[in-house]
Design an enzyme around this catalytic site. Structure first.
Site, PDB file in Angstrom:
ATOM      1  N   ARG A 139       0.827  -1.215   0.000  1.00  0.00           N
ATOM      2  CA  ARG A 139       0.000   0.000   0.000  1.00  0.00           C
ATOM      3  C   ARG A 139       0.859   1.263   0.000  1.00  0.00           C
ATOM      4  O   ARG A 139       0.462   2.279  -0.563  1.00  0.00           O
ATOM      5  CB  ARG A 139      -0.948  -0.002   1.197  1.00  0.00           C
ATOM      6  CG  ARG A 139      -2.157  -0.882   0.952  1.00  0.00           C
ATOM      7  CD  ARG A 139      -3.097  -0.872   2.113  1.00  0.00           C
ATOM      8  NE  ARG A 139      -4.392  -1.427   1.722  1.00  0.00           N
ATOM      9  CZ  ARG A 139      -5.313  -1.847   2.579  1.00  0.00           C
ATOM     10  NH1 ARG A 139      -5.087  -1.775   3.875  1.00  0.00           N
ATOM     11  NH2 ARG A 139      -6.462  -2.329   2.150  1.00  0.00           N
TER      12      ARG A 139
ATOM     13  N   LYS B  29     -15.128 -13.929   7.083  1.00  0.00           N
ATOM     14  CA  LYS B  29     -16.513 -13.739   7.527  1.00  0.00           C
ATOM     15  C   LYS B  29     -17.528 -13.712   6.386  1.00  0.00           C
ATOM     16  O   LYS B  29     -17.460 -12.865   5.512  1.00  0.00           O
ATOM     17  CB  LYS B  29     -16.632 -12.444   8.324  1.00  0.00           C
ATOM     18  CG  LYS B  29     -16.010 -12.553   9.702  1.00  0.00           C
ATOM     19  CD  LYS B  29     -16.121 -11.250  10.461  1.00  0.00           C
ATOM     20  CE  LYS B  29     -17.504 -11.050  11.060  1.00  0.00           C
ATOM     21  NZ  LYS B  29     -17.621  -9.723  11.720  1.00  0.00           N
TER      22      LYS B  29
ATOM     23  N   GLY C 204      -6.938  -6.561   1.124  1.00  0.00           N
ATOM     24  CA  GLY C 204      -5.627  -6.413   1.741  1.00  0.00           C
ATOM     25  C   GLY C 204      -4.934  -7.752   1.947  1.00  0.00           C
ATOM     26  O   GLY C 204      -3.762  -7.926   1.596  1.00  0.00           O
TER      27      GLY C 204
ATOM     28  N   GLY D  46     -12.787  -4.096   1.249  1.00  0.00           N
ATOM     29  CA  GLY D  46     -14.165  -3.667   1.442  1.00  0.00           C
ATOM     30  C   GLY D  46     -14.599  -2.681   0.371  1.00  0.00           C
ATOM     31  O   GLY D  46     -15.713  -2.753  -0.147  1.00  0.00           O
TER      32      GLY D  46
HETATM   33  P1  ADP Z   1      -9.201  -9.682   2.367  1.00  0.00           P
HETATM   34  O1  ADP Z   1      -8.389  -8.803   3.293  1.00  0.00           O
HETATM   35  O2  ADP Z   1      -8.382 -10.138   1.191  1.00  0.00           O
HETATM   36  O3  ADP Z   1     -10.496  -9.036   1.971  1.00  0.00           O
HETATM   37  P2  ADP Z   1     -10.391 -11.135   4.543  1.00  0.00           P
HETATM   38  O4  ADP Z   1      -9.941 -10.064   5.475  1.00  0.00           O
HETATM   39  O5  ADP Z   1     -11.827 -11.266   4.278  1.00  0.00           O
HETATM   40  O6  ADP Z   1      -9.580 -11.018   3.161  1.00  0.00           O
HETATM   41  O7  ADP Z   1      -9.927 -12.554   5.124  1.00  0.00           O
HETATM   42  C1  ADP Z   1      -8.585 -12.859   5.351  1.00  0.00           C
HETATM   43  C2  ADP Z   1      -8.420 -13.809   6.507  1.00  0.00           C
HETATM   44  O8  ADP Z   1      -9.242 -14.959   6.369  1.00  0.00           O
HETATM   45  C3  ADP Z   1      -7.005 -14.311   6.601  1.00  0.00           C
HETATM   46  O9  ADP Z   1      -6.389 -13.760   7.736  1.00  0.00           O
HETATM   47  C4  ADP Z   1      -7.138 -15.831   6.691  1.00  0.00           C
HETATM   48  O10 ADP Z   1      -6.305 -16.411   7.678  1.00  0.00           O
HETATM   49  C5  ADP Z   1      -8.602 -16.008   7.063  1.00  0.00           C
HETATM   50  N1  ADP Z   1      -9.134 -17.318   6.677  1.00  0.00           N
HETATM   51  C6  ADP Z   1      -9.187 -17.855   5.450  1.00  0.00           C
HETATM   52  N2  ADP Z   1      -9.668 -19.112   5.496  1.00  0.00           N
HETATM   53  C7  ADP Z   1      -9.937 -19.375   6.790  1.00  0.00           C
HETATM   54  C8  ADP Z   1     -10.461 -20.510   7.495  1.00  0.00           C
HETATM   55  N3  ADP Z   1     -10.802 -21.630   6.853  1.00  0.00           N
HETATM   56  N4  ADP Z   1     -10.587 -20.425   8.826  1.00  0.00           N
HETATM   57  C9  ADP Z   1     -10.249 -19.283   9.468  1.00  0.00           C
HETATM   58  N5  ADP Z   1      -9.758 -18.182   8.872  1.00  0.00           N
HETATM   59  C10 ADP Z   1      -9.593 -18.226   7.550  1.00  0.00           C
HETATM   60 MG    MG Z   2      -8.628  -8.425   5.428  1.00  0.00          MG
END
Ligand code: ADP
Ligand code: MG
Length: 401
Positions: free
Chosen positions: A39, A204, A354, A378
């Protein structure tokens, strides 16, 4: 929406330009060292262009989630140091957001100098729901500068003082990064080349259900992995052991599967372990046989193959959210497999989020093999949902201030 070039054309030499960047980088929890500076690097084109034009540049950003008061663990000090290295000029850090120290340091800026203001979330007004509270902080920020550049794509979906309210108080333009993000995301929303495949993961479901609803009518396939897949698997009647599960979203997932089950592709197998760890024992099981005492922490190899087949035929791909806990070696393979398949897409491939962008770099994949790596998770999702984003809405007018 006016661009940075419009502002540069007016002449910025000697003018104080406030830039809202998104310098919210991940830090090592113990050493506070920056673990991924993507970033910061993405913010450079705008800052460099302003410096070259002789502007006096003040940068504001948030870092992490301090509770509206100064908190040393969220200081932007490591970011100031890294930004200085990348720009090749020292970047001092003000001791406050828009207080006496910031004011004195802005006074002392010379043409082409860059100053970083301290973490804007040290001020409760930044994220306040109260217009007057946000406005009071925006007033203080605005008096520091003559013009405002919003380059914080990762924050444009927030109605925050430094993103939204300050733009109402100064002549404003979109920075280079925001312009580039909008150009690429625009190509995903208007007439994407088909097949159009979206891959969603991350932790989530509730964060991403709105985007799933909005995208389902538009995509040819929606591949679901990560922690969120277990709520869908539960909705199909499977036991998910100790995996992430959002009980209150099961019903919604069931409805989505009934409405568009042919377009939603769920994992076939998962990598399970009793707990998180860098050297724990793992086992791969089919999704209908997740043991009660284990957690699903990555998608399995058959899933990677199946997702790879869908991605192999795609002409437009958007990927958000890691397939597993990629931060730990035993649960990396799913994210790596999907990242490689997305990189190989013959067409437009966009990575948003991110953690997803960090995964691409951390796993050593070549960033250049993606069409675009978005700095906003987001923000990119809300943009694709078709929602109005507060930080963009304020830029939409002519911006004469
Ligand atoms: P981004 O930042 O790319 O939008 P998110 O913040 O939604 O992604 O999610 C990222 C997190 O999801 C990571 O820290 C990863 O460890 C977690 N994650 C992915 N798969 C699982 C799982 N099966 N159980 C728990 N956490 C998970
Ligand atoms: Mg994230």
């Amino acid at each position: 929406m006016r661009s940075l070039d419009d502002l540069l054309a007016e002449g910025v030499a000697g003018r104080r330009v406030l830039v809202r960047s998104d310098l919210n980088v991940p830090l090592d929890t113990t050493t506070r060292a920056i673990t991924d500076d993507g970033r910061i690097r993405a913010s450079l084109p705008t800052l460099q262009a302003l410096r070259d034009a002789g502007a006096r540049v003040l940068v504001t950003s948030h870092l992490g989630r301090p509770q509206g008061a100064p908190d040393p663990q969220y200081s932007l000090a490591p970011v100031a140091a890294r930004l200085g290295e990348l720009l090749g000029t020292p970047v001092p850090l003000a001791g406050d957001v828009a207080g006496d120290d910031a004011r004195a340091r802005v006074e002392a800026l010379g043409d082409g100098d860059v100053l970083l203001l301290e973490n804007v979330r040290f001020e409760a007004g930044e994220t306040s729901k109260d217009d007057a509270e946000r406005g009071a902080l925006a007033d203080r920020l605005a008096t520091l500068a003559d013009a405002y550049v919003d380059d914080a794509f990762g924050a444009v979906h927030r109605r925050h003082a430094s993103v939204h309210d300050v733009a109402l108080r100064l002549p404003h333009v979109a920075g280079r990064l925001v312009a580039r993000e909008l150009e690429v995301l625009g190509r995903l929303t208007t007439d994407p080349e088909r097949p159009y495949v979206v891959v969603l993961g991350g932790s989530k479901v509730s964060d991403k259900l709105a985007v799933i609803e909005a995208l389902l009518p538009k995509v040819d396939r929606l591949l679901v992995g990560g922690g969120m897949c277990f709520t869908f698997l539960r909705a199909q009647g499977h036991g998910v052991g100790g995996s992430l599960l959002e009980e209150d979203q099961v019903e919604t997932c069931r409805r989505l599967l009934a409405e568009a089950g042919d377009r939603i592709v769920l994992p076939l197998d998962v990598v399970c372990a009793a707990d998180l760890g860098a050297d724990v024992q793992t086992t791969v099981v089919p999704v209908d046989a997740i043991p009660d005492d284990l957690k699903g922490l990555d998608v399995g190899p058959r899933t990677v193959e199946a997702f790879g087949r869908e991605l192999g035929g795609a002409r437009t791909v958007f990927w958000n959210g890691p397939m597993g806990v990629f931060e730990l070696a035993p649960f990396q393979a799913g994210t790596r497999g999907v990242a490689e398949a997305v990189a190989a897409v013959d067409g437009l491939s966009v990575v948003g989020g991110g953690d997803s962008a960090a995964a691409v770099r951390q796993l050593g994949l070549d960033e250049a093999s993606y069409g675009h790596i978005s700095t906003g998770g987001g923000a990119s999702l809300e943009y694709l949902e078709g929602r109005e984003l507060p930080g963009l809405a304020v830029l939409a007018d002519r911006g004469e201030g």
